[in-house]
Scaffold this active site. Structure first.
Site, PDB file in Angstrom:
ATOM      1  CB  SER A 190     -15.602  17.536   2.475  1.00  0.00           C
ATOM      2  OG  SER A 190     -15.056  17.765   3.748  1.00  0.00           O
ATOM      3  N   GLY A 230      -0.921   4.489   0.238  1.00  0.00           N
ATOM      4  CA  GLY A 230      -1.700   5.621   0.744  1.00  0.00           C
ATOM      5  C   GLY A 230      -0.861   6.319   1.805  1.00  0.00           C
ATOM      6  CG  LEU A 231      -2.063  10.083   3.412  1.00  0.00           C
ATOM      7  CD1 LEU A 231      -2.786  11.120   4.256  1.00  0.00           C
ATOM      8  CD2 LEU A 231      -0.925  10.745   2.660  1.00  0.00           C
ATOM      9  CB  SER A 270      -9.128   8.495   8.466  1.00  0.00           C
ATOM     10  OG  SER A 270      -8.447   7.491   7.760  1.00  0.00           O
ATOM     11  CG  LEU A 271      -6.606  12.324   5.705  1.00  0.00           C
ATOM     12  CD1 LEU A 271      -6.476  13.650   4.968  1.00  0.00           C
ATOM     13  CD2 LEU A 271      -6.325  11.178   4.746  1.00  0.00           C
ATOM     14  N   GLY A 273       0.805  -1.211   0.000  1.00  0.00           N
ATOM     15  CA  GLY A 273       0.000   0.000   0.000  1.00  0.00           C
ATOM     16  C   GLY A 273       0.840   1.264   0.000  1.00  0.00           C
ATOM     17  NE  ARG A 313     -17.268  12.094   8.872  1.00  0.00           N
ATOM     18  CZ  ARG A 313     -16.107  11.900   8.284  1.00  0.00           C
ATOM     19  NH1 ARG A 313     -15.658  10.679   8.104  1.00  0.00           N
ATOM     20  NH2 ARG A 313     -15.396  12.920   7.876  1.00  0.00           N
ATOM     21  CG  HIS A 348     -16.902   7.769   4.377  1.00  0.00           C
ATOM     22  ND1 HIS A 348     -16.466   8.348   3.214  1.00  0.00           N
ATOM     23  CD2 HIS A 348     -16.172   8.331   5.367  1.00  0.00           C
ATOM     24  CE1 HIS A 348     -15.519   9.227   3.486  1.00  0.00           C
ATOM     25  NE2 HIS A 348     -15.299   9.226   4.782  1.00  0.00           N
TER      26      HIS A 348
HETATM   27  C1  LIG Z   1     -14.119  10.433  -0.434  1.00  0.00           C
HETATM   28  C2  LIG Z   1     -13.353  10.305   0.856  1.00  0.00           C
HETATM   29  C3  LIG Z   1     -12.929  11.436   1.507  1.00  0.00           C
HETATM   30  C4  LIG Z   1     -12.224  11.333   2.706  1.00  0.00           C
HETATM   31  N1  LIG Z   1     -11.828  12.474   3.337  1.00  0.00           N
HETATM   32  C5  LIG Z   1     -11.125  12.368   4.499  1.00  0.00           C
HETATM   33  C6  LIG Z   1     -10.675  13.551   5.165  1.00  0.00           C
HETATM   34  O1  LIG Z   1     -10.902  14.663   4.729  1.00  0.00           O
HETATM   35  N2  LIG Z   1      -9.969  13.382   6.314  1.00  0.00           N
HETATM   36  C7  LIG Z   1      -9.678  12.155   6.838  1.00  0.00           C
HETATM   37  O2  LIG Z   1      -9.036  12.077   7.886  1.00  0.00           O
HETATM   38  N3  LIG Z   1     -10.092  11.025   6.192  1.00  0.00           N
HETATM   39  C8  LIG Z   1     -10.790  11.097   5.050  1.00  0.00           C
HETATM   40  N4  LIG Z   1     -11.188   9.960   4.414  1.00  0.00           N
HETATM   41  C9  LIG Z   1     -10.694   8.659   4.870  1.00  0.00           C
HETATM   42  C10 LIG Z   1      -9.234   8.477   4.416  1.00  0.00           C
HETATM   43  O3  LIG Z   1      -9.082   8.992   3.111  1.00  0.00           O
HETATM   44  C11 LIG Z   1      -8.775   7.024   4.411  1.00  0.00           C
HETATM   45  O4  LIG Z   1      -9.216   6.366   5.551  1.00  0.00           O
HETATM   46  C12 LIG Z   1      -7.242   6.955   4.352  1.00  0.00           C
HETATM   47  O5  LIG Z   1      -6.775   7.745   3.283  1.00  0.00           O
HETATM   48  C13 LIG Z   1      -6.771   5.532   4.222  1.00  0.00           C
HETATM   49  O6  LIG Z   1      -5.378   5.540   4.004  1.00  0.00           O
HETATM   50  P1  LIG Z   1      -4.563   4.182   3.972  1.00  0.00           P
HETATM   51  O7  LIG Z   1      -3.133   4.533   3.831  1.00  0.00           O
HETATM   52  O8  LIG Z   1      -4.943   3.356   5.135  1.00  0.00           O
HETATM   53  O9  LIG Z   1      -5.090   3.384   2.688  1.00  0.00           O
HETATM   54  P2  LIG Z   1      -5.393   3.806   1.167  1.00  0.00           P
HETATM   55  O10 LIG Z   1      -5.105   5.224   0.880  1.00  0.00           O
HETATM   56  O11 LIG Z   1      -6.770   3.289   0.898  1.00  0.00           O
HETATM   57  O12 LIG Z   1      -4.360   2.973   0.331  1.00  0.00           O
HETATM   58  C14 LIG Z   1      -4.449   1.581   0.166  1.00  0.00           C
HETATM   59  C15 LIG Z   1      -3.237   1.121  -0.611  1.00  0.00           C
HETATM   60  O13 LIG Z   1      -3.160  -0.298  -0.537  1.00  0.00           O
HETATM   61  C16 LIG Z   1      -2.902  -0.834  -1.816  1.00  0.00           C
HETATM   62  N5  LIG Z   1      -3.463  -2.192  -1.834  1.00  0.00           N
HETATM   63  C17 LIG Z   1      -4.639  -2.624  -1.297  1.00  0.00           C
HETATM   64  N6  LIG Z   1      -4.779  -3.935  -1.482  1.00  0.00           N
HETATM   65  C18 LIG Z   1      -3.684  -4.352  -2.146  1.00  0.00           C
HETATM   66  C19 LIG Z   1      -3.249  -5.615  -2.627  1.00  0.00           C
HETATM   67  N7  LIG Z   1      -3.972  -6.723  -2.449  1.00  0.00           N
HETATM   68  N8  LIG Z   1      -2.060  -5.675  -3.280  1.00  0.00           N
HETATM   69  C20 LIG Z   1      -1.297  -4.552  -3.461  1.00  0.00           C
HETATM   70  N9  LIG Z   1      -1.664  -3.341  -3.016  1.00  0.00           N
HETATM   71  C21 LIG Z   1      -2.839  -3.241  -2.370  1.00  0.00           C
HETATM   72  C22 LIG Z   1      -3.549   0.132  -2.785  1.00  0.00           C
HETATM   73  O14 LIG Z   1      -2.950   0.009  -4.045  1.00  0.00           O
HETATM   74  C23 LIG Z   1      -3.242   1.468  -2.093  1.00  0.00           C
HETATM   75  O15 LIG Z   1      -1.955   1.890  -2.478  1.00  0.00           O
HETATM   76  C24 LIG Z   1     -11.936  10.057   3.238  1.00  0.00           C
HETATM   77  C25 LIG Z   1     -12.369   8.916   2.576  1.00  0.00           C
HETATM   78  C26 LIG Z   1     -13.094   9.027   1.411  1.00  0.00           C
HETATM   79  C27 LIG Z   1     -13.628   7.798   0.778  1.00  0.00           C
END
Ligand SMILES: Cc1cc2nc3c(=O)[nH]c(=O)nc-3n(C[C@H](O)[C@H](O)[C@H](O)COP(=O)(O)OP(=O)(O)OC[C@H]3O[C@@H](n4cnc5c(N)ncnc54)[C@H](O)[C@@H]3O)c2cc1C
Length: 639
Positions: A285, A43-44, A441-442, A41, A331, A402
């Protein structure tokens, strides 16, 4: 499976993390290079973990299924990121952020982890600022903040309505720096198909190259899952359509307990579904609730255009029911209140499944320019999707799936029940209890990745320095690869008539109808039967065009939907087991006379951690009792 050990350090709450860091075992710099870590992954949480571990000198291999790490779902986050900086001098503190999260989660999260998340939040903001993230600034040049639901302070840092994108660009640049230095090797367009265990420890993965279909083996001394949440189990959700639970689910089937799967957040302000062909919903948002007022007509079935309904005929139902928090209730509360009004016949729009989010008063007071500065891109997005100009007419919004508070169970070190397997970000069951507060979450994903995991993982890795580079020729890799290939072959060979997407859509409807915003025993039992029937139909009548040795997006989808069937069964089982209402988990049978959630602390103040017991066997429930030493478990009221 023995008793769960959450490994909470001794000492006063505010000292635990400092004490932990001062005493954790370290890995000598010369040994770090010899230790390999796989991160799933970008993401952040994943980009943060990869770059911090790379910077420390470990050999990191990072995977994502997108073509570029910067397309991870975090890019979609809009409203902001919390930190207890107290720049506004409005009474904020680390303790208050911790307390708001514990209360917001309805007292179903682990105190020590939540306190630490609040503690590192300030480091996260400093770090992103140093990386160049363009957070909004006030007139004097200091970072600006706004409010989010469930709190009475202003602690949310933001970049217009694209905070996730700006933070991810910062995280991506630090990841790239490590790639350039050779500390991180990036594997885009790879999907982890399975986890490989050797002597009970996580030692690698089986992945599929999504471009060529080739199956790959990758070994490491530890594996970190930063694979995001499973909100797309509802099919229609605010998440990126490809978000999925498969990495976490595969780890679960290899022994990692899955915690609180039924804790799913339904966000109150999504653009409502426009037609049957839609495959995704778009979030508006929560930050909009700072200036937008939510209302429905006071008269049932009033179909007049919103602007023609006079003030005295509008029901600002959140302000009426919750005068203290008004439009900024959390929420779960806002979502149920919208559903209640719509179910009672007061909903607006053609379907009656929408409520108004109105900026008329704020525009009058602050001017259009001020509103545009704060939310311009969100307003543009709304107008592009609906054709309605929200500067002129209220937005129409409705709740949608969500965020998932549930996920892999982790201890204080963010390690799952499999030694050497960690889960960070939305993939773990995390710090949000039964309901996440906006913009946390971020904060948590970034804190986990940048500041927590890089400290805790050395406790495990310090015991692994004598393990040489792990060979992917070992029988465990051969066996895991064979199982993954057999499953792909099985999916491709069904040769039925229905697409994976059509099954996903039907599964999502079952989940939404019986295990969405409101649940009850009868509906949940019915859902279990329906899911099982649909799952059998899937394995009988699935159609995947093409083969597994090529780019095949239908095959990718099918594998994820197959896992969703199994997770859906556990999610519903967990919802059935929890005979109380708490946070986003609202059981109709357990509510107060005025329709609020009724917790049962005597029997359910625990994390439900489920163990996979084998194909066709019921999951085994383990309970982590939650003890609150710093806060009193009160009825959660926003009135
Ligand atoms: C529309 C929206 C708006 C949001 N706004 C906010 C906000 O303003 N503030 C806030 O705090 N939160 C917000 N959230 C929530 C927040 O965005 C997420 O909870 C957070 O970004 C998740 O980050 P993460 O690093 O855990 O995973 P993600 O960013 O979901 O990244 C997952 C990663 O895992 C990889 N991956 C997954 N499965 C596999 C696999 N089997 N093999 C290889 N790679 C894989 C993907 O490729 C990706 O790179 C929002 C959510 C949504 C849906």
């Amino acid at each position: 499976m023995g008793k769960l050990n959450s490994k909470i350090p001794d000492g006063p709450l505010a000292q635990k993390w400092t004490n932990y860091k001062a005493s954790v075992k370290l890995v000598n710099p010369a040994n770090k290079k010899k230790l390999e870590i796989i991160v799933i992954g970008t993401g952040l949480s994943g980009a943060g973990a990869s770059s911090a571990l790379g910077e420390l000198g470990y050999s990191v291999k990072t995977f994502c299924y997108q073509d570029s790490p910067r397309r991870a779902h975090s890019v979609a986050a809009q409203g902001g990121i919390n930190a207890a900086k107290n720049y506004q001098s409005d009474g904020d503190s680390i303790y208050r952020l911790f307390y708001d999260m514990i209360k917001g989660g309805d007292f179903r999260a682990r105190e020590a982890n939540v306190y630490r998340a609040a503690e590192v939040s300030n480091e996260v903001i400093d770090h992103y600022t140093a990386l160049g993230v363009p957070f909004a600034r006030d007139y004097g040049g200091t970072l600006d903040t706004r409010s989010f639901g469930g709190v009475q302070v202003s602690r949310t840092f933001y970049s217009k309505g694209q905070t996730g994108q700006q933070c991810l660009l910062g995280a991506y640049s630090s990841l790239n720096r490590q790639i350039k230095k050779g500390n991180v090797t990036m594997y885009p367009r790879r999907e982890m198909l399975d986890l490989v265990l050797i002597d009970g420890k996580a030692r690698g993965i089986i992945a599929r190259n999504l471009i060529t279909g080739e199956i790959e083996r990758h070994a490491a001394h530890a594996v970190v899952l930063a694979s995001g949440g499973y909100g797309t189990i509802y099919y229609l959700s605010t998440l990126a359509v490809n978000s999925n639970a498969s990495a976490a689910w595969k780890a679960h089937k290899k022994g990692a307990l899955f915690a609180n799967p039924s804790f799913v957040q339904i966000h109150p302000t999504s653009i409502p579904q426009l037609n049957e062909f839609q495959s995704k919903l778009t979030l508006m948002s929560e930050s909009l609730r700072n200036d937008g007022r939510i209302w429905v007509p006071k008269t049932k079935g009033d179909k007049r255009p919103a602007n023609e309904i006079p003030e005295e005929e509008r029901d600002y139902y959140l302000e009426r029911r919750y005068p203290t928090f008004g439009n900024l209730v959390p929420r779960d509360v806002a979502s149920r209140a919208a559903k209640e009004r719509c179910d009672a016949g007061y909903g607006v729009g053609e379907t009656g499944l929408a409520v108004n989010l109105d900026f008329r008063d704020s525009i009058k007071k602050q001017g259009k320019k001020a509103i545009e500065n704060k939310y311009g891109n969100l307003f543009d997005m709304y107008r592009d999707i609906t054709g309605i100009d929200p500067y002129e007419e209220p937005m129409r919004i409705y709740p949608a799936g969500h965020y998932t508070m549930g996920g892999l169970w982790v201890d204080y070190e963010l390690m799952t029940t499999i030694p050497g397997l960690y889960a960070v970000g939305e993939a773990n069951f995390s710090d949000h209890g039964a309901n996440r507060l906006g913009a946390s979450s971020l904060m948590q994903a970034s804190g986990d990745g940048y500041f927590i995991l890089p400290n805790t993982i050395s406790n495990f890795l310090s015991g692994e320095i004598s393990i040489p580079k792990i060979s992917t020729d070992k029988p465990e890799f051969v066996e895991a690869e064979k199982a993954a290939v057999d499953r792909l072959n099985k999916l491709v060979s069904i040769k039925g008539k229905q697409s994976a997407g059509s099954f996903h859509k039907r599964l999502g409807k079952i989940m939404w109808d019986y295990c969405g915003m409101i649940r009850n025993e009868e509906g949940l039992k019915k859902a279990l039967v329906l899911i099982n029937e649909l799952k059998e139909e899937f394995w009988r009548d699935l159609n995947i065009p093409g083969t597994r040795d090529e780019l095949n997006m239908e095959l990718e989808k099918a594998g994820r939907v197959a896992d969703y069937f199994e997770l859906a069964q556990l999610l519903v089982t967990d919802a059935l087991n929890r005979k109380e209402s708490c946070g986003a988990h609202f059981r109709e049978e357990f509510q107060t006379p005025d329709g609020e959630a009724l917790r049962n602390d005597e029997e359910f103040a625990y994390v439900a951690a489920w163990e996979y017991a084998g194909e066709g066997k019921p999951h085994i429930l383990h309970k982590e009792e939650l003890k609150f030493t710093e806060v009193e478990m009160k009825v959660r009221s926003y009135k």
